[in-house]
Design a protein around this motif. Structure first.
Motif, PDB file in Angstrom:
ATOM      1  N   GLU A  50      -4.508  -0.550  -7.689  1.00 40.23           N
ATOM      2  CA  GLU A  50      -3.122  -0.813  -7.309  1.00 40.23           C
ATOM      3  C   GLU A  50      -2.912  -0.596  -5.805  1.00 40.23           C
ATOM      4  OE1 GLU A  50       1.433   0.744  -8.346  1.00 40.23           O
ATOM      5  OE2 GLU A  50      -0.291   1.502  -9.484  1.00 40.23           O
ATOM      6  N   ARG A  51      -3.504   0.475  -5.284  1.00 37.99           N
ATOM      7  CA  ARG A  51      -3.337   0.774  -3.861  1.00 37.99           C
ATOM      8  C   ARG A  51      -4.063  -0.257  -3.003  1.00 37.99           C
ATOM      9  NH1 ARG A  51       0.783   2.677  -1.571  1.00 37.99           N
ATOM     10  NH2 ARG A  51       0.512   4.282   0.024  1.00 37.99           N
TER      11      ARG A  51
ATOM     12  N   HIS B  99      -4.444  -3.416  -3.769  1.00 31.34           N
ATOM     13  CA  HIS B  99      -3.573  -4.599  -3.751  1.00 31.34           C
ATOM     14  C   HIS B  99      -2.401  -4.393  -2.804  1.00 31.34           C
ATOM     15  CE1 HIS B  99      -5.658  -7.039  -6.652  1.00 31.34           C
ATOM     16  NE2 HIS B  99      -5.615  -6.087  -7.567  1.00 31.34           N
ATOM     17  N   ASP B 100      -1.884  -3.171  -2.734  1.00 33.68           N
ATOM     18  CA  ASP B 100      -0.817  -2.866  -1.776  1.00 33.68           C
ATOM     19  C   ASP B 100      -1.300  -3.102  -0.344  1.00 33.68           C
ATOM     20  OD1 ASP B 100       0.856  -2.128  -3.839  1.00 33.68           O
ATOM     21  OD2 ASP B 100       0.533   0.032  -3.595  1.00 33.68           O
TER      22      ASP B 100
ATOM     23  N   VAL C 186      -2.202   3.026   4.084  1.00 37.67           N
ATOM     24  CA  VAL C 186      -1.470   1.917   3.464  1.00 37.67           C
ATOM     25  C   VAL C 186       0.011   2.013   3.823  1.00 37.67           C
ATOM     26  CG1 VAL C 186      -0.849   0.791   1.293  1.00 37.67           C
ATOM     27  CG2 VAL C 186      -3.141   1.766   1.584  1.00 37.67           C
ATOM     28  N   ALA C 187       0.533   3.238   3.833  1.00 34.10           N
ATOM     29  CA  ALA C 187       1.943   3.437   4.161  1.00 34.10           C
ATOM     30  C   ALA C 187       2.226   3.262   5.643  1.00 34.10           C
ATOM     31  CB  ALA C 187       2.379   4.834   3.705  1.00 34.10           C
TER      32      ALA C 187
ATOM     33  N   ALA D  82      -1.468  -6.721   0.426  1.00 36.31           N
ATOM     34  CA  ALA D  82      -0.121  -7.275   0.582  1.00 36.31           C
ATOM     35  C   ALA D  82       0.444  -6.952   1.967  1.00 36.31           C
ATOM     36  CB  ALA D  82       0.802  -6.736  -0.516  1.00 36.31           C
ATOM     37  N   VAL D  83       0.188  -5.736   2.443  1.00 36.23           N
ATOM     38  CA  VAL D  83       0.632  -5.348   3.787  1.00 36.23           C
ATOM     39  C   VAL D  83      -0.013  -6.255   4.832  1.00 36.23           C
ATOM     40  CG1 VAL D  83       0.451  -3.544   5.550  1.00 36.23           C
ATOM     41  CG2 VAL D  83       1.162  -2.958   3.228  1.00 36.23           C
TER      42      VAL D  83
END
Length: 315
Positions: free
Chosen positions: A252-253, A255-256, A222-223, A259-260
Motif C-alpha cells: 500500500e505504501r 503504491h502511495d 512518502v509523506a 502516486a506521489v
C-alpha cells in the motif's frame, strides 16, 4: 524452528558468499539463549542490528571478534539498546557505480537530486567520485575514491562522455545520520568487518561528501516527498533517487509513493532513478536499475545489478 533461529539462519545464508565471519556468527547466534533477551523485536533485520552493535563495540576497542561470548555477557544492556535504537544503515557507496550511468542516461548536464531513504546522503555526492568501467572512465580525476566493478555490455562509451553536475543534493530518511565522527562510526559499524575494501571505500566517501552541500532531513519520505518536489526549479531537472529502500515498503505504501511521483510528474518534468529488487519477481537475481521519466511516465530497465553493486549487466 523458532523465530530467532529462522531469522539468523536466513541471514547466515545471505552472508555466506560475502562474509565468512558473519555467516558463522549468525549460525552460532541462531540458538544462543542470550540473544532473545537482547532482542527488542525479532524482525527480519534484527541479526544485522545485533551484529552492528557488536561491531561498534569492536571499533571502540571494548570487544573482540575472538570472544563474542564475552561481549554478549558483559555488554548485554548496550547491545539491546543499540538494536532498539538503530535501524540498519548500509549506505553502500559502491551502488553509486551503478546509479551514475542511469543519471547520465537522462542527457542533462545539470540535475537536482532528491534521494529517498538517504541515510547519511553519501550517494548524493556521487558526481564527486571517480568511476571506472570497461568502456572508459568518468569523473573529475580525484583519485581519493574511484569506484569500479565487473560490468558487461556497457555502459557505452558515448554515455561516459556525458557531463553531469549535481547542483542541489537533498534527501529524506527516518533516521538520518550526520557526517560527523559519531555518524561515521555508526556507518562503519554496519559494514561487515571482514570486508576491508568496503570499509575503506566508506571512509573515503565520507571524506569527500563532507565537502559537498548535502541536506538530509528526518521524516517519512512518502509523506515528505510532495513538499520536496513542489520546490523544483524550472531550469534544472529533478531526479528522485532510491537505492534498496522501496523494497521494504508494504504494498500500500509503495503504491502511495508511485502516486506521489505520478502526481508531481503531471505538474512538470521529473525523473525517478530506482535501484531496487523488482517487486513480484523474487527470482530476479539482483537489483534492477530502472529509469522512469515524466510527463509521459515511461519506464525503461537499464541494467541488472548485484545487491552491493560489485557487478553490473547493462541491458
Amino acid at each position: 524452528m523458532g523465530r530467532q533461529a529462522e531469522i539468523f539462519l536466513r541471514q547466515a545464508s545471505y552472508c555466506d558468499p560475502r562474509s565468512a565471519l558473519y555467516g558463522g556468527l549468525c549460525r552460532r547466534l541462531a540458538t544462543d539463549p542470550r540473544v532473545a533477551a537482547l532482542a527488542p523485536d525479532l524482525r527480519w533485520d534484527f541479526p544485522l542490528r545485533l551484529l552492528g552493535g557488536l561491531h561498534a563495540l569492536v571499533l571502540a576497542g571494548r570487544a573482540s571478534w575472538d570472544d563474542v561470548d564475552a561481549a554478549l555477557d558483559e555488554h548485554a544492556d548496550e547491545l539491546a539498546r543499540f538494536a532498539a535504537e538503530h535501524g540498519v544503515q548500509t549506505n553502500e557507496v559502491q551502488r553509486a557505480w551503478a546509479l551514475l550511468p542511469g543519471l547520465l542516461a537522462l542527457g542533462a548536464e545539470r540535475v537536482d537530486i532528491v534521494e529517498i531513504g538517504a541515510s547519511a546522503g553519501l550517494l548524493l555526492a556521487l558526481d564527486a567520485y571517480g568511476y571506472r568501467y570497461r568502456a572508459g572512465t568518468w569523473g573529475s580525476g580525484d583519485e581519493r575514491l574511484v569506484l569500479s566493478g565487473d560490468d558487461a555490455g556497457g555502459p557505452p562509451v558515448d554515455l561516459l562522455a556525458c557531463r553531469l553536475r549535481v547542483e542541489r543534493r537533498r534527501g529524506v530518511d527516518r533516521e538520518p545520520i550526520a557526517l560527523d565522527d559519531a555518524g561515521a562510526r555508526l556507518l562503519e559499524a554496519f559494514v561487515w568487518p571482514d570486508q576491508p575494501d568496503r570499509i575503506e571505500r566508506l571512509r573515503r566517501a565520507i571524506e569527500i561528501a563532507r565537502g559537498c552541500e548535502i541536506a538530509v532531513e528526518r521524516g517519512d519520505y512518502v509523506a515528505r516527498l510532495p513538499a520536496l518536489l513542489a520546490d523544483r526549479r524550472e531550469d534544472v531537472p529533478t531526479v528522485v533517487v532510491s537505492s534498496v529502500t522501496t523494497t521494504y515498503l508494504p504494498e500500500e505504501r509503495y503504491h502511495d509513493l508511485r502516486a506521489v511521483l505520478a502526481h508531481a510528474g503531471a505538474e512538470g518534468p521529473l525523473a525517478w532513478l530506482s535501484l531496487e529488487s523488482p517487486r513480484g519477481d523474487p527470482g530476479y537475481g539482483g537489483l534492477a536499475l530502472d529509469l522512469t521519466t515524466w510527463p509521459d511516465g515511461g519506464s525503461r530497465r537499464l541494467a541488472q545489478v548485484d545487491y552491493h553493486a560489485s557487478w553490473l549487466r547493462w541491458l
